[in-house]
Design an enzyme around this catalytic site. Structure first.
Site, short mmCIF file in Angstrom:
data_model
loop_
_atom_site.label_atom_id
_atom_site.label_comp_id
_atom_site.label_asym_id
_atom_site.label_seq_id
_atom_site.Cartn_x
_atom_site.Cartn_y
_atom_site.Cartn_z
N CYS A 1 12.81 -3.50 4.04
CA CYS A 1 12.50 -4.52 3.03
C CYS A 1 13.42 -4.37 1.81
O CYS A 1 13.43 -3.33 1.15
CB CYS A 1 11.04 -4.36 2.61
SG CYS A 1 10.57 -5.38 1.21
N CYS B 1 0.84 -1.20 0.00
CA CYS B 1 0.00 0.00 0.00
C CYS B 1 0.87 1.25 0.00
O CYS B 1 2.07 1.20 0.25
CB CYS B 1 -0.86 0.06 1.25
SG CYS B 1 -1.87 -1.38 1.51
N CYS C 1 12.53 -13.42 2.98
CA CYS C 1 11.98 -14.27 1.90
C CYS C 1 13.08 -15.05 1.20
O CYS C 1 12.79 -16.00 0.46
CB CYS C 1 11.15 -13.44 0.92
SG CYS C 1 11.92 -11.93 0.37
N ASP D 1 15.26 -10.11 -15.07
CA ASP D 1 14.09 -9.72 -14.28
C ASP D 1 14.52 -9.46 -12.84
O ASP D 1 15.62 -9.83 -12.44
CB ASP D 1 13.00 -10.81 -14.34
CG ASP D 1 11.60 -10.23 -14.09
OD1 ASP D 1 11.49 -9.02 -13.76
OD2 ASP D 1 10.61 -10.98 -14.24
N ASP D 2 13.61 -8.81 -12.06
CA ASP D 2 13.95 -8.47 -10.69
C ASP D 2 13.77 -9.65 -9.74
O ASP D 2 14.39 -9.73 -8.69
CB ASP D 2 13.13 -7.27 -10.21
CG ASP D 2 11.69 -7.39 -10.59
OD1 ASP D 2 11.02 -8.30 -10.08
OD2 ASP D 2 11.22 -6.60 -11.43
N SER E 1 10.02 -2.73 -13.88
CA SER E 1 10.95 -2.48 -12.78
C SER E 1 12.34 -3.05 -13.03
O SER E 1 13.30 -2.60 -12.42
CB SER E 1 10.38 -3.07 -11.49
OG SER E 1 10.04 -4.41 -11.72
S1 SF4 Z 1 10.31 -10.97 3.61
FE1 SF4 Z 1 11.04 -10.16 1.63
S2 SF4 Z 1 9.32 -8.96 0.85
FE2 SF4 Z 1 8.95 -9.30 3.05
S3 SF4 Z 1 9.77 -7.50 4.09
FE3 SF4 Z 1 11.37 -9.05 4.05
S4 SF4 Z 1 12.55 -8.61 2.17
FE4 SF4 Z 1 10.60 -7.55 2.00
#
Ligand code: SF4
Length: 444
Positions: free
Chosen positions: A224, A5, A422, A333-334, A271
């Site tokens: 992030c 968001c 992630c 790609d990203d 992107s």
């Molecule tokens: S898990 Fe991945 S997408 Fe989620 S905040 Fe962490 S870096 Fe960002």
């Protein structure tokens, strides 16, 4: 993986108009719904609707006020309904928020984390606490990612950025107006001056006298990584680091450590363009814009359902056959999430005459869902869990696939204070959680 968001808030004579314009400039952060809250006759009013800002909001319905906050949304929790669109108000305060409150389900039966925020703050305020003290109490109990704006009928906006600083939040001035926004590029594009980032763990009060800033919490910052790699606009800076420069460097390091024998470098628009440009510059292999994104297409990963996403994929890209015919293509790609888009692209390039397709990814392999504000599919749906790069290459029909390592990504972005959950499965949260429970609550 889906977009989250964007928030925008203004105190000043041009508040509601600027908030409306600001939301349009943050449209890339959420396209399912949009809304604005403002103060009118001593009460908070809210207008919101589904779709893009121009479809969801009629400027004629929005009152003229010196205090307003707005929101563009992709629903990281809850369904896409008008009731769940933000801002959410109770007549006295209104909240607009970017992120995910990872522990909201521990506080009762709120259907979204936004309802939890509003409910928690209302309860604290009705027990006699000030808004500022209630906001600090919220920061004490909430876990996860939040860049949060709270509009109060008393004529102020209280803003919080979570102690880890997962999501960006920036202060600025546009003429006599004090502004707070998800990204600085929106403030600059409206002719404003950027004052600087809201620091992780900081509370900022915006009123007609200016900004009042207070550090409430300190934790190790973990912004992030994907804000740099994918989400934010390339003309934004996050905590003083240019998103565009980071993406160029991701491509340069990709070319240096993961080269491929190819005739042309092709970006997956939009992107990954700077990443592909960095790859092309560092490798000396020419860049060709051989994939064309159809103008009406939305980013597939922000679409609300598999069905909607697949419909978008079908019409999303065209191929410039003359650019790729008989060429060895390095497709940049990203990220790869499920692999649907990449598989389709590789197939399209090969059917259009590409001799070879080598895929190079400007991020590490995604193996774990996100519970801090980005909507991910379940772990079993992430192609990164198939195994090796060779297995992924086979699955998507490419001649080779290579990703950046976590260290290479940090080197490119120029900071180590990043969330990498992630990629690594290490979640920088305050509490301890049963990850399979989190997956059942948050992943789709
Ligand atoms: S898990 Fe991945 S997408 Fe989620 S905040 Fe962490 S870096 Fe960002």
């Amino acid at each position: 993986m889906k977009e989250h968001c964007g928030v925008f808030g203004v105190v000043g004579p041009d508040s509601t108009r600027l908030t409306y314009e600001g939301l349009k400039l943050l449209q890339h952060r959420g396209q399912e719904s949009a809304g604005i809250s403002w103060i009118e006759n001593g009460k908070i009013k809210t207008s919101k609707g589904l779709g893009l800002v121009g479809e969801a909001l009629n400027p004629g319905d929005i009152g003229i006020s010196s205090f307003s906050i707005g929101h563009v949304r992709y629903s990281t929790t809850g369904a896409t309904t008008l009731q769940e669109a933000q801002p959410l108000d109770d007549g006295e305060i209104s909240v607009s928020f970017n992120g995910t409150i990872t522990n909201h389900f521990k506080f009762g039966r709120y259907s979204t984390d936004t309802e939890f925020i509003l409910g928690f703050l209302s309860k604290e305020i009705s027990s006699g606490r000030s808004l500022e003290s209630s906001a600090k109490a919220f920061m004490d109990v909430a876990d996860g990612a939040f860049s949060l704006l709270i509009l109060s009928v008393s004529g102020e906006i209280v803003a919080l950025r979570d102690p880890r600083g997962f999501r960006p939040l920036v202060l600025g001035e546009i003429g006599e107006n004090k502004v707070i926004a998800s990204e600085d590029s929106a403030i600059r594009q409206l002719g404003g001056r950027v004052v600087g980032s809201v620091h992780p763990g900081e509370m900022v009060i915006l009123n007609e006298r200016g900004f009042y800033r207070e550090k409430v919490h300190t934790l190790q910052t973990t912004t992030c990584s994907f804000e740099y790699i994918y989400f934010s606009r390339p003309d934004s800076e996050i905590d003083g680091i240019s998103v565009y420069t980071s993406r160029i460097k991701l491509g340069e390091i990709l070319a240096e450590h993961h080269p491929a024998k190819g005739d042309i470098v092709v970006p997956v628009p939009d992107s990954s363009r700077p990443i592909a440009l960095g790859f092309s510059r560092a490798s000396g292999i020419p860049l060709e814009e051989a994939l064309v994104r159809t103008v009406t297409s939305k980013r597939s990963f922000i679409m609300p359902s598999n069905e909607a996403r697949n419909d978008v994929l079908k019409e999303k890209f065209g191929v410039v056959e003359s650019a790729i015919n008989e060429k060895r293509v390095i497709l940049v790609d990203d990220s790869i999430v499920r692999g649907n888009t990449m598989k389709r692209l590789v197939t399209s390039l090969k059917s259009a005459g590409a001799k070879e397709v080598h895929v190079r990814i400007g991020s590490p392999m995604i193996k774990y869902p996100c519970y801090m504000g980005i909507d991910f599919p379940k772990r079993s749906e992430l192609i990164g869990n198939l195994g090796s790069e060779a297995m992924i290459a086979r699955e998507i029909g490419a001649d080779s696939v290579e990703y950046l390592s976590v260290n290479e990504m940090e080197q490119a972005i120029g900071r180590t204070t990043l969330c990498k959950a992630c990629f690594t499965g290490y979640y920088p949260l305050k509490g301890r959680y049963d990850l399979s429970n989190l997956e059942s609550v948050f992943a789709r």
